[in-house]
Design an enzyme around this catalytic site. Structure first.
Site, PDB file in Angstrom:
ATOM      1  N   ARG A 136     -11.132 -10.402  -3.025  1.00  0.00           N
ATOM      2  CA  ARG A 136     -10.893  -9.923  -1.650  1.00  0.00           C
ATOM      3  C   ARG A 136     -10.615  -8.409  -1.674  1.00  0.00           C
ATOM      4  O   ARG A 136      -9.833  -7.928  -2.470  1.00  0.00           O
ATOM      5  CB  ARG A 136      -9.699 -10.675  -1.042  1.00  0.00           C
ATOM      6  CG  ARG A 136      -9.287 -10.184   0.356  1.00  0.00           C
ATOM      7  CD  ARG A 136      -8.184  -9.149   0.312  1.00  0.00           C
ATOM      8  NE  ARG A 136      -7.661  -8.804   1.622  1.00  0.00           N
ATOM      9  CZ  ARG A 136      -6.854  -7.778   1.856  1.00  0.00           C
ATOM     10  NH1 ARG A 136      -6.476  -6.991   0.873  1.00  0.00           N
ATOM     11  NH2 ARG A 136      -6.416  -7.529   3.064  1.00  0.00           N
ATOM     12  N   VAL A 137     -11.289  -7.693  -0.799  1.00  0.00           N
ATOM     13  CA  VAL A 137     -11.040  -6.256  -0.670  1.00  0.00           C
ATOM     14  C   VAL A 137     -10.549  -6.004   0.749  1.00  0.00           C
ATOM     15  O   VAL A 137     -11.149  -6.485   1.713  1.00  0.00           O
ATOM     16  CB  VAL A 137     -12.322  -5.438  -0.952  1.00  0.00           C
ATOM     17  CG1 VAL A 137     -12.075  -3.953  -0.723  1.00  0.00           C
ATOM     18  CG2 VAL A 137     -12.804  -5.694  -2.379  1.00  0.00           C
ATOM     19  N   GLY A 138      -9.476  -5.247   0.868  1.00  0.00           N
ATOM     20  CA  GLY A 138      -8.922  -4.956   2.193  1.00  0.00           C
ATOM     21  C   GLY A 138      -9.428  -3.625   2.730  1.00  0.00           C
ATOM     22  O   GLY A 138     -10.520  -3.156   2.382  1.00  0.00           O
ATOM     23  N   ASP A 139      -8.625  -3.020   3.571  1.00  0.00           N
ATOM     24  CA  ASP A 139      -9.023  -1.764   4.218  1.00  0.00           C
ATOM     25  C   ASP A 139      -8.913  -0.541   3.303  1.00  0.00           C
ATOM     26  O   ASP A 139      -9.628   0.448   3.489  1.00  0.00           O
ATOM     27  CB  ASP A 139      -8.115  -1.507   5.429  1.00  0.00           C
ATOM     28  CG  ASP A 139      -6.647  -1.399   4.994  1.00  0.00           C
ATOM     29  OD1 ASP A 139      -6.107  -2.411   4.513  1.00  0.00           O
ATOM     30  OD2 ASP A 139      -6.056  -0.303   5.113  1.00  0.00           O
ATOM     31  N   HIS A 173      -2.079  -4.870   7.718  1.00  0.00           N
ATOM     32  CA  HIS A 173      -2.966  -6.022   7.525  1.00  0.00           C
ATOM     33  C   HIS A 173      -4.420  -5.549   7.429  1.00  0.00           C
ATOM     34  O   HIS A 173      -5.033  -5.149   8.425  1.00  0.00           O
ATOM     35  CB  HIS A 173      -2.777  -6.994   8.687  1.00  0.00           C
ATOM     36  CG  HIS A 173      -3.594  -8.232   8.530  1.00  0.00           C
ATOM     37  ND1 HIS A 173      -4.539  -8.627   9.446  1.00  0.00           N
ATOM     38  CD2 HIS A 173      -3.617  -9.164   7.543  1.00  0.00           C
ATOM     39  CE1 HIS A 173      -5.096  -9.765   9.038  1.00  0.00           C
ATOM     40  NE2 HIS A 173      -4.552 -10.103   7.887  1.00  0.00           N
ATOM     41  N   GLY A 174      -4.975  -5.634   6.214  1.00  0.00           N
ATOM     42  CA  GLY A 174      -6.282  -5.052   5.945  1.00  0.00           C
ATOM     43  C   GLY A 174      -7.384  -5.566   6.847  1.00  0.00           C
ATOM     44  O   GLY A 174      -8.227  -4.789   7.321  1.00  0.00           O
ATOM     45  N   THR A 228       0.769  -1.252   0.000  1.00  0.00           N
ATOM     46  CA  THR A 228       0.000   0.000   0.000  1.00  0.00           C
ATOM     47  C   THR A 228       0.805   1.310   0.000  1.00  0.00           C
ATOM     48  O   THR A 228       1.846   1.406   0.628  1.00  0.00           O
ATOM     49  CB  THR A 228      -0.959   0.012   1.229  1.00  0.00           C
ATOM     50  OG1 THR A 228      -1.659  -1.207   1.285  1.00  0.00           O
ATOM     51  CG2 THR A 228      -1.940   1.149   1.187  1.00  0.00           C
TER      52      THR A 228
HETATM   53  N1  GLY Z   1      -3.600  -2.731   3.643  1.00  0.00           N
HETATM   54  C1  GLY Z   1      -3.874  -3.244   2.384  1.00  0.00           C
HETATM   55  C2  GLY Z   1      -4.610  -4.479   2.374  1.00  0.00           C
HETATM   56  O1  GLY Z   1      -4.620  -5.231   3.353  1.00  0.00           O
HETATM   57  O2  GLY Z   1      -5.198  -4.770   1.371  1.00  0.00           O
END
Ligand code: GLY
Length: 315
Positions: free
Chosen positions: A197-200, A222-223, A169
């Protein structure tokens, strides 16, 4: 009003061989964004340009250079937010787009929505004439090799973000000469993530948040952990309650570590131009420019004075 621009290039165990490219990349992005502010441009324009600069730099996990999902494909997430109005835009799981942060900005400015995902986001990009590129053009040889070597998703958070398998990121925050703040965040996510998958990063309040009543924040790490504690909003909340920017970051990152054992990092700036960059992973490349002075760091407790690249902006 004092103008400030801060960027990060992702919190993870950046290997020594990528250290100087990562640091050079964040410094260049900080200078680009700061140039916009120095010319009287908005915080929103500055964070967009800073993030685009890092999306275009293959050393970072965003745009060109993004990590690959379980099917060996790039899927990108991004968000942008204007602290003056709380207007924001985001895209998730987009493919074939060079600068997802600019697509996120277009969602904010040209639709009645806040987030578009997957095919819909790509259709929207087409409808506004945003060019697409062949998927492969976003994939670096480095990432192809890493993906071939590690065809397994790492579930242990400590292992993921304190090994060299995480790769995470980019983001930027800024305050402009009118005292408005903005943030932007962009990512390819986590290597070998499930398709879809979509993270934060594109989630307002998790990967970023900007409000003139508190400040602007961009997160990395860690999303799934960041989502559980809505890290960006948590940091903004502490700032709103009167905490110093640095304390707001420390408190929130510690909370994420204690409550969900998550690791990551964040940058923030207040409307008065106070800023900080903090992380609980091994490293995070970051850079900031204030009062025409550039700062940068990589290892914990680094705060190194550097040189602005674009001297013309001082004239
Ligand atoms: N921080 C980015 C993700 O986990 O996708």
């Amino acid at each position: 009003m004092k103008v400030v621009l801060v960027v990060h290039g992702g919190a993870w165990a950046i290997p020594d061989e990528m250290a100087s490219a990562s640091v050079d990349g964040v410094k260049a992005a900080a200078c680009e964004g700061y140039t916009v502010l120095k010319k009287g441009g908005s915080a929103l324009d500055a964070v967009e340009l800073a993030v685009r600069t890092m999306e275009d730099n293959p050393v970072f996990d965003a745009g060109h250079g993004a990590v690959l999902n379980a099917d060996g494909e790039v899927e990108l997430d991004a968000m942008i937010m204007d602290g003056r109005t709380l207007t924001c835009g985001a895209v998730s799981s987009v493919q074939n787009i060079v600068n997802p942060v600019s697509l996120a900005r277009a969602v904010k400015e040209k639709t009645d929505h806040i987030m578009l995902t997957g095919r819909g986001a790509n259709l929207f990009a087409e409808s506004i004439g945003m060019g697409t590129v062949p998927t492969d053009s976003l994939v670096t040889g480095y990432e192809k090799n890493e993906w071939e070597k590690h065809k397994k998703y790492i579930t242990g958070i400590k292992e993921l973000f304190n090994s060299q398998w995480g790769h995470d990121t980019v983001g930027a925050v800024a305050v402009d000469s009118s005292g408005n703040v903005a943030c932007a965040t962009s990512t390819g996510g986590i290597r070998n993530k499930m398709v879809g998958r979509v993270g934060d990063s594109p989630i307002i309040g998790s990967g970023g948040y900007a409000d003139n009543l508190s400040g602007a924040v961009s997160c990395t790490g860690h999303g799934e952990s960041i989502l559980k504690v809505t890290l960006a909003r948590l940091i903004a909340f502490h700032m709103e309650q009167g905490k110093e920017v640095e304390d707001a970051l420390d408190l929130s990152l510690s909370y994420m570590g204690d409550r969900v054992q998550g690791a990551g990092g964040a940058i923030a700036v207040s409307t008065s131009g106070k800023w900080a960059a903090k992380f609980t992973t091994k490293r995070m490349a970051w850079s900031a420019v204030e009062n025409d002075v550039l700062w940068y760091g990589l290892d914990p407790n680094d705060k190194i004075k550097g040189h602005l690249f674009q001297f013309h902006i001082l004239q």
